[in-house]
Scaffold this motif. Sequence first.
Motif, PDB file in Angstrom:
ATOM      1  N   ASP A  22       0.815  -1.212   0.000  1.00  0.00           N
ATOM      2  CA  ASP A  22       0.000   0.000   0.000  1.00  0.00           C
ATOM      3  C   ASP A  22       0.850   1.264   0.000  1.00  0.00           C
ATOM      4  N   ARG A  23       0.215   2.348  -0.373  1.00  0.00           N
ATOM      5  CA  ARG A  23       0.924   3.627  -0.499  1.00  0.00           C
ATOM      6  C   ARG A  23       1.523   4.068   0.836  1.00  0.00           C
ATOM      7  N   ALA A  24       0.827   3.815   1.936  1.00  0.00           N
ATOM      8  CA  ALA A  24       1.338   4.234   3.242  1.00  0.00           C
ATOM      9  C   ALA A  24       2.673   3.563   3.545  1.00  0.00           C
ATOM     10  N   THR A  25       2.815   2.297   3.156  1.00  0.00           N
ATOM     11  CA  THR A  25       4.073   1.591   3.383  1.00  0.00           C
ATOM     12  C   THR A  25       5.182   2.169   2.518  1.00  0.00           C
ATOM     13  N   VAL A  26       4.875   2.462   1.268  1.00  0.00           N
ATOM     14  CA  VAL A  26       5.871   3.077   0.385  1.00  0.00           C
ATOM     15  C   VAL A  26       6.291   4.432   0.941  1.00  0.00           C
ATOM     16  N   MET A  27       5.329   5.226   1.389  1.00  0.00           N
ATOM     17  CA  MET A  27       5.632   6.533   1.962  1.00  0.00           C
ATOM     18  C   MET A  27       6.513   6.399   3.198  1.00  0.00           C
ATOM     19  N   HIS A  28       6.229   5.404   4.032  1.00  0.00           N
ATOM     20  CA  HIS A  28       7.037   5.177   5.231  1.00  0.00           C
ATOM     21  C   HIS A  28       8.476   4.854   4.860  1.00  0.00           C
ATOM     22  N   ILE A  29       8.653   3.962   3.889  1.00  0.00           N
ATOM     23  CA  ILE A  29       9.996   3.576   3.446  1.00  0.00           C
ATOM     24  C   ILE A  29      10.761   4.796   2.935  1.00  0.00           C
ATOM     25  N   LEU A  30      10.100   5.619   2.134  1.00  0.00           N
ATOM     26  CA  LEU A  30      10.762   6.795   1.582  1.00  0.00           C
ATOM     27  C   LEU A  30      11.047   7.838   2.657  1.00  0.00           C
ATOM     28  N   GLN A  31      10.168   7.938   3.645  1.00  0.00           N
ATOM     29  CA  GLN A  31      10.415   8.870   4.753  1.00  0.00           C
ATOM     30  C   GLN A  31      11.658   8.455   5.530  1.00  0.00           C
ATOM     31  N   ILE A  32      11.792   7.169   5.810  1.00  0.00           N
ATOM     32  CA  ILE A  32      12.980   6.679   6.512  1.00  0.00           C
ATOM     33  C   ILE A  32      14.223   6.899   5.659  1.00  0.00           C
ATOM     34  N   ALA A  33      14.131   6.555   4.369  1.00  0.00           N
ATOM     35  CA  ALA A  33      15.280   6.681   3.472  1.00  0.00           C
ATOM     36  C   ALA A  33      15.708   8.128   3.287  1.00  0.00           C
ATOM     37  N   SER A  34      14.793   9.066   3.495  1.00  0.00           N
ATOM     38  CA  SER A  34      15.128  10.473   3.295  1.00  0.00           C
ATOM     39  C   SER A  34      16.165  10.982   4.281  1.00  0.00           C
ATOM     40  N   ARG A  35      16.459  10.181   5.310  1.00  0.00           N
ATOM     41  CA  ARG A  35      17.502  10.540   6.264  1.00  0.00           C
ATOM     42  C   ARG A  35      18.890  10.168   5.751  1.00  0.00           C
ATOM     43  N   ALA A  36      18.986   9.654   4.537  1.00  0.00           N
ATOM     44  CA  ALA A  36      20.291   9.340   3.949  1.00  0.00           C
ATOM     45  C   ALA A  36      21.137  10.617   3.872  1.00  0.00           C
ATOM     46  N   PRO A  37      22.457  10.493   4.036  1.00  0.00           N
ATOM     47  CA  PRO A  37      23.305  11.689   3.995  1.00  0.00           C
ATOM     48  C   PRO A  37      23.512  12.178   2.569  1.00  0.00           C
ATOM     49  N   SER A  38      23.780  13.465   2.451  1.00  0.00           N
ATOM     50  CA  SER A  38      24.162  14.048   1.164  1.00  0.00           C
ATOM     51  C   SER A  38      25.041  15.262   1.430  1.00  0.00           C
ATOM     52  N   GLY A  39      25.950  15.540   0.511  1.00  0.00           N
ATOM     53  CA  GLY A  39      26.867  16.659   0.688  1.00  0.00           C
ATOM     54  C   GLY A  39      26.125  17.971   0.859  1.00  0.00           C
ATOM     55  N   SER A  40      26.413  18.678   1.968  1.00  0.00           N
ATOM     56  CA  SER A  40      25.753  19.956   2.297  1.00  0.00           C
ATOM     57  C   SER A  40      24.236  19.829   2.352  1.00  0.00           C
ATOM     58  N   ASN A  41      23.771  18.582   2.551  1.00  0.00           N
ATOM     59  CA  ASN A  41      22.336  18.292   2.673  1.00  0.00           C
ATOM     60  C   ASN A  41      21.529  18.750   1.458  1.00  0.00           C
ATOM     61  N   ILE A  42      22.113  18.614   0.252  1.00  0.00           N
ATOM     62  CA  ILE A  42      21.370  19.070  -0.932  1.00  0.00           C
ATOM     63  C   ILE A  42      20.286  18.087  -1.357  1.00  0.00           C
ATOM     64  N   GLN A  43      20.358  16.816  -0.887  1.00  0.00           N
ATOM     65  CA  GLN A  43      19.313  15.823  -1.150  1.00  0.00           C
ATOM     66  C   GLN A  43      18.954  15.795  -2.638  1.00  0.00           C
ATOM     67  N   PRO A  44      19.862  15.298  -3.472  1.00  0.00           N
ATOM     68  CA  PRO A  44      19.686  15.420  -4.923  1.00  0.00           C
ATOM     69  C   PRO A  44      18.682  14.461  -5.545  1.00  0.00           C
ATOM     70  N   TRP A  45      18.181  13.530  -4.792  1.00  0.00           N
ATOM     71  CA  TRP A  45      17.332  12.478  -5.354  1.00  0.00           C
ATOM     72  C   TRP A  45      15.897  12.937  -5.590  1.00  0.00           C
ATOM     73  N   ARG A  46      15.288  12.326  -6.587  1.00  0.00           N
ATOM     74  CA  ARG A  46      13.861  12.426  -6.847  1.00  0.00           C
ATOM     75  C   ARG A  46      13.347  11.008  -7.067  1.00  0.00           C
ATOM     76  N   VAL A  47      12.132  10.734  -6.597  1.00  0.00           N
ATOM     77  CA  VAL A  47      11.550   9.391  -6.699  1.00  0.00           C
ATOM     78  C   VAL A  47      10.227   9.468  -7.455  1.00  0.00           C
ATOM     79  N   HIS A  48      10.051   8.546  -8.379  1.00  0.00           N
ATOM     80  CA  HIS A  48       8.821   8.460  -9.172  1.00  0.00           C
ATOM     81  C   HIS A  48       8.277   7.040  -8.978  1.00  0.00           C
ATOM     82  N   VAL A  49       7.123   6.937  -8.357  1.00  0.00           N
ATOM     83  CA  VAL A  49       6.539   5.642  -7.986  1.00  0.00           C
ATOM     84  C   VAL A  49       5.493   5.251  -9.013  1.00  0.00           C
TER      85      VAL A  49
END
Length: 222
Positions: A22-49
Motif C-alpha cells: 500500500d501507499r502508506a508503506t511506500v511513503m514510510h519507506i521513503l520517509q525513513i530513506a530520506s535521512r540518507a546523507p548528502s553533501g551539504s544536505n542538498i538531497q539530490p534524489w527524486r523518486v517516481h513511484v
Amino acid sequence: MHVDTAITSRKSVRRFLDAPVDRATVMHILQIASRAPSGSNIQPWRVHVVAGAAKEQLCQRLLDAVDHGKSDPPEYHYYPQNWFEPYLERRRRCGFGLYATLGIGREDRAKREAQARRNFHFFDAPVGLFITMDRRLETGSFMDCGMFIQSIMLAARGQGLHTCPQAAFAWYHTLIRDALKLDEDSLLLCGIALGYEDPQAPENGFITERESVENFTTFHGT
C-alpha cells in the motif's frame, strides 16, 4: 529488524509475489530513506513511484521497446568501457551463477534474453520506483543517490519487503522520461522493484558472494 539483519538479508529479488504494497508503506519507506546523507544536505534524489494500471501500461511500452530493439544510448556509463580484473571475473561469476540457478545454459541465448526481459516488468513486483537526479549536478551527487538507494532497500527490509535495484532502465530513458513527464534536466539513474519475495522461486535462492574484509581493507597504524 536490527540494522545488521537488514543489511545481511538484503538481496536482489528477481521474482515477487502477487501481493500488494500500500501507499502508506511506500511513503514510510521513503520517509525513513530520506535521512540518507548528502553533501551539504542538498538531497539530490527524486523518486517516481509507479503501481497499478500506470505501472502496467509503462511496462508494456518498455517490453515493446525491448522486443523491437529500441533502446537508447546510455546517458552515463554504469560499467567500465573495457573490463579488467578482478572485476570482470566477479561479474562473470555473478551472471553465470544466476543462470545456473535457473537452469539456463551459457549458450542458451533465448532463455538468457527472456530472463533479462523480466527486468522491464520489475520482476512482477507490484511497485516500481524510478530514481532521478538533476543532470547538472556532479559526481558527488551520484554517491549521495547511492546512499539514498541503499537506505530505501534497507528500510524495505524493515517492513518485511524485498527489492531489486535495476540499472537496466537507464537504456530506455527517453521512453520513461516521456511516460513520467520528466524534464530534460532529469537524469534517470535506475529503477527499484519493491514487493514481497516469492520464496519458491529458484532465482531468489541465489546469493552472491562477497570478498573477505582482509581482501579489501588496509589498516594504517593501529
